[in-house]
Design an enzyme around this catalytic site. Structure first.
Site, PDB file in Angstrom:
ATOM      1  N   GLN A   1       7.258  -3.364  -0.989  1.00 26.00           N
ATOM      2  CA  GLN A   1       7.584  -4.504  -0.135  1.00 26.00           C
ATOM      3  C   GLN A   1       9.054  -4.478   0.265  1.00 26.00           C
ATOM      4  O   GLN A   1       9.906  -4.045  -0.505  1.00 26.00           O
ATOM      5  CB  GLN A   1       7.295  -5.813  -0.885  1.00 26.00           C
ATOM      6  CG  GLN A   1       5.807  -6.097  -1.035  1.00 26.00           C
ATOM      7  CD  GLN A   1       5.572  -7.207  -2.039  1.00 26.00           C
ATOM      8  OE1 GLN A   1       6.020  -8.321  -1.844  1.00 26.00           O
ATOM      9  NE2 GLN A   1       4.869  -6.882  -3.117  1.00 26.00           N
TER      10      GLN A   1
HETATM   11  N1  LIG Z   1      -9.616   1.789   4.155  1.00 22.00           N
HETATM   12  C1  LIG Z   1      -8.756   2.165   3.222  1.00 22.00           C
HETATM   13  N2  LIG Z   1      -8.044   1.248   2.538  1.00 22.00           N
HETATM   14  C2  LIG Z   1      -7.174   1.670   1.615  1.00 22.00           C
HETATM   15  C3  LIG Z   1      -6.980   3.056   1.329  1.00 22.00           C
HETATM   16  N3  LIG Z   1      -6.043   3.149   0.365  1.00 22.00           N
HETATM   17  C4  LIG Z   1      -5.667   1.899   0.062  1.00 22.00           C
HETATM   18  N4  LIG Z   1      -6.349   1.003   0.808  1.00 22.00           N
HETATM   19  C5  LIG Z   1      -6.215  -0.471   0.762  1.00 22.00           C
HETATM   20  O1  LIG Z   1      -4.905  -0.808   1.180  1.00 22.00           O
HETATM   21  C6  LIG Z   1      -4.428  -1.942   0.455  1.00 22.00           C
HETATM   22  C7  LIG Z   1      -3.109  -1.650  -0.210  1.00 22.00           C
HETATM   23  O2  LIG Z   1      -3.274  -0.690  -1.231  1.00 22.00           O
HETATM   24  P1  LIG Z   1      -2.239  -0.542  -2.436  1.00 22.00           P
HETATM   25  O3  LIG Z   1      -2.640   0.648  -3.218  1.00 22.00           O
HETATM   26  O4  LIG Z   1      -2.052  -1.814  -3.149  1.00 22.00           O
HETATM   27  O5  LIG Z   1      -0.907  -0.252  -1.610  1.00 22.00           O
HETATM   28  P2  LIG Z   1       0.558   0.019  -2.212  1.00 22.00           P
HETATM   29  O6  LIG Z   1       1.154   1.078  -1.362  1.00 22.00           O
HETATM   30  O7  LIG Z   1       0.499   0.263  -3.659  1.00 22.00           O
HETATM   31  O8  LIG Z   1       1.298  -1.355  -1.883  1.00 22.00           O
HETATM   32  P3  LIG Z   1       2.560  -2.001  -2.641  1.00 22.00           P
HETATM   33  O9  LIG Z   1       2.272  -1.944  -4.084  1.00 22.00           O
HETATM   34  O10 LIG Z   1       2.672  -3.379  -2.106  1.00 22.00           O
HETATM   35  O11 LIG Z   1       3.749  -1.196  -2.264  1.00 22.00           O
HETATM   36  C8  LIG Z   1      -5.546  -2.295  -0.529  1.00 22.00           C
HETATM   37  O12 LIG Z   1      -6.303  -3.325   0.036  1.00 22.00           O
HETATM   38  C9  LIG Z   1      -6.359  -1.019  -0.620  1.00 22.00           C
HETATM   39  O13 LIG Z   1      -7.702  -1.256  -0.922  1.00 22.00           O
HETATM   40  C10 LIG Z   1      -7.767   4.002   2.070  1.00 22.00           C
HETATM   41  O14 LIG Z   1      -7.658   5.232   1.920  1.00 22.00           O
HETATM   42  N5  LIG Z   1      -8.614   3.508   2.998  1.00 22.00           N
END
Ligand SMILES: Nc1nc2c(ncn2[C@@H]2O[C@H](COP(=O)(O)OP(=O)(O)OP(=O)(O)O)[C@@H](O)[C@H]2O)c(=O)[nH]1
Ligand SMILES: Nc1nc2c(ncn2[C@@H]2O[C@H](COP(=O)(O)OP(=O)(O)OP(=O)(O)O)[C@@H](O)[C@H]2O)c(=O)[nH]1
Ligand SMILES: [Mg+2]
Ligand SMILES: [Mg+2]
Lengths: 181, 233
Positions: free
Chosen positions: A70
């Site tokens: 974030q």
């Molecule tokens: N359709 C789809 N959704 C995804 C994929 N990978 C992650 N998501 C979705 O994207 C959203 C964010 O995923 P996170 O893994 O929490 O993202 P992050 O990069 O860790 O985010 P922060 O911890 O806030 O930095 C979630 O709702 C996941 O389900 C993917 O390959 N395809």
């Protein structure tokens, strides 16, 4: 599937590697890490601090650091740069509006002294969505071809289905030179 | 006195300092670029992972230090190639001679590359690779030279038979290594003019890049502001 089988395949026998996972919020960093560890990916919430996943195989230790993306916590990324052997930069390939923003964040990272020469793999995540950008569109959006001082690779993948993750990690672990720590 | 001599010596040394070359490897995915680069490094040719990006290696060829760029050749990454032409002194184009079905794709990619303003006229080595496979018999270096119509190009070129990864434990392919030595020597003969061209083209490209980045920063800042205002409303 999974990181452990990858380590087995590569037959790395010594040392330790530290891998840093960065990218904007919502890119899918935590999902990537969980999927690679065969964990449940249905209840992931935004990361406020960081997660670490450590894996051991035959005396070779892989430490993967997943840091929250974030805007408000991006300034803390620099606390994690020390002794990084390789970087995973995750992007949401369907988030066309923020492709240039994530490119600028990456450009800043590449200028950091502590990350100089560190190989980088860009995971062009969420390829299961129809609006996802292709690898050359990602290379362009992130201006990857201005990089000369380290190897870089793009891996199209989906943390949701797991497709592409293994190939990406295989490239990355191959870049890590054996170190004695 | 000694100081002066030392100075002169250093000056002369600088003048005769070995020149350094940059060479880019192009070719379709699976043609054998990464395997060729491994052979140049004298490394065993283990199974390479597909390249979807860029890596560079410093090697020595014909007593000169050479930086080689290994790029991805798959269709949806090929567009990055042109971003490297400005800074190279020579080009290696690798072809999988055992795969007849992809020759039209080879020809199209080849022609697009060598006709680019920053690539045109630079010394060129074409490798008719995978000659260890029986299927490559119909596409030897001579055939490939005709197929790609190399003689119509206004540049120094050479086409060699090559087998970057042959039998297990085989030493790097001689004709490929000789081809590389030819490329570096040929670029060496034209070094002054090539280097002048590289410096000028790199300068122009750098200016373009800087302008592009600046515009990008402004756009991103604007989008951020818009998002903030939306969030407030
Ligand atoms: N359709 C789809 N959704 C995804 C994929 N990978 C992650 N998501 C979705 O994207 C959203 C964010 O995923 P996170 O893994 O929490 O993202 P992050 O990069 O860790 O985010 P922060 O911890 O806030 O930095 C979630 O709702 C996941 O389900 C993917 O390959 N395809
Ligand atoms: N039989 C045979 N196989 C070869 C030869 N050179 C390369 N290969 C094989 O062809 C495959 C592709 O080789 P790479 O070097 O990865 O090809 P590349 O041009 O780097 O491909 P991209 O990275 O996808 O652009 C590998 O399985 C190699 O082992 C050769 O001379 N003979
Ligand atoms: Mg997270
Ligand atoms: Mg390759």
């Amino acid at each position: 599937m999974g990181l452990l089988s990858l380590l087995r395949k590569l037959k790395r026998t010594e040392g330790e590697a530290r891998i840093l996972v960065l990218g904007l919020d919502n890119a899918g960093k935590t999902t990537v890490l969980k999927k690679l560890s065969d964990d449940d990916i249905s209840t992931i919430t935004p990361t406020q601090g960081f997660n670490i996943k450590s894996l051991n195989h035959d005396g070779f230790k892989l430490n993967v650091w997943d840091i929250g993306g974030q805007k408000a916590i991006r300034p803390y990324w620099r606390n994690y740069f020390e002794q990084t052997d390789a970087m995973v930069y995750v992007i949401d390939s369907a988030d066309r509006k923020r492709i240039e923003e994530t490119g600028l964040e990456l450009a800043d990272l590449l200028e950091e002294d502590k990350l100089s020469g560190v190989p980088v793999i860009v995971l062009a995540n969420k390829q299961d969505l129809v609006t996802a950008l292709s690898p050359d569109e990602v290379a362009d959006g992130l201006n990857l071809y201005s990089i000369r001082d380290r190897p870089w690779q793009i891996q199209a993948c989906s943390a949701k289905t797991g497709e592409g993750l293994q190939d990406g990690m295989e490239w990355l672990v191959k870049q890590v030179r054996p170190t004695k720590k | 006195m000694f100081g002066l001599m030392r100075n002169l010596y250093l000056h002369l040394q600088k003048k005769s300092a070995p020149r350094s070359f940059t060479i880019v490897f192009l070719g379709l995915d699976g043609s054998g670029k990464t395997t060729c680069v491994a052979a140049l490094k004298g490394e065993p040719t283990e199974e390479a992972t597909q390249t979807w990006g860029f890596s560079s290696e410093k090697v020595e060829v014909a007593q000169s230090s050479v930086e080689v760029y290994d790029l991805g050749g798959a269709k949806s990454i090929r567009r990055i190639w042109e971003n490297y032409y400005a800074e190279v002194h020579g080009i290696v184009f690798v072809v999988d001679a055992s795969d007849e079905s992809r020759l039209p794709e080879v020809k199209a990619a080849f022609e697009e590359a060598v006709s680019h303003a920053y690539a045109r006229g630079k010394p060129l080595l074409v490798c008719s690779n995978k000659q260890d496979l029986a299927k490559a018999a119909s596409m030897t270096a001579n055939d490939l030279r005709d197929y790609l119509d190399l003689d119509s190009l206004k540049c120094n070129h050479l086409c060699v038979d090559c087998s970057a990864a042959g039998k297990e434990g085989s030493t790097p392919d001689e004709s490929f290594l000789e081809g590389m030595a030819w490329l570096v020597r040929t670029a060496g003969v034209q070094y002054a003019s090539l280097q002048a061209r590289v410096e000028e083209d790199v300068r122009v490209e750098k200016e373009k890049q800087e302008k592009k980045m600046e515009e990008r920063r402004l756009r991103v800042e604007k989008l951020r502001q818009e998002r903030l205002e939306q969030a407030k409303a």
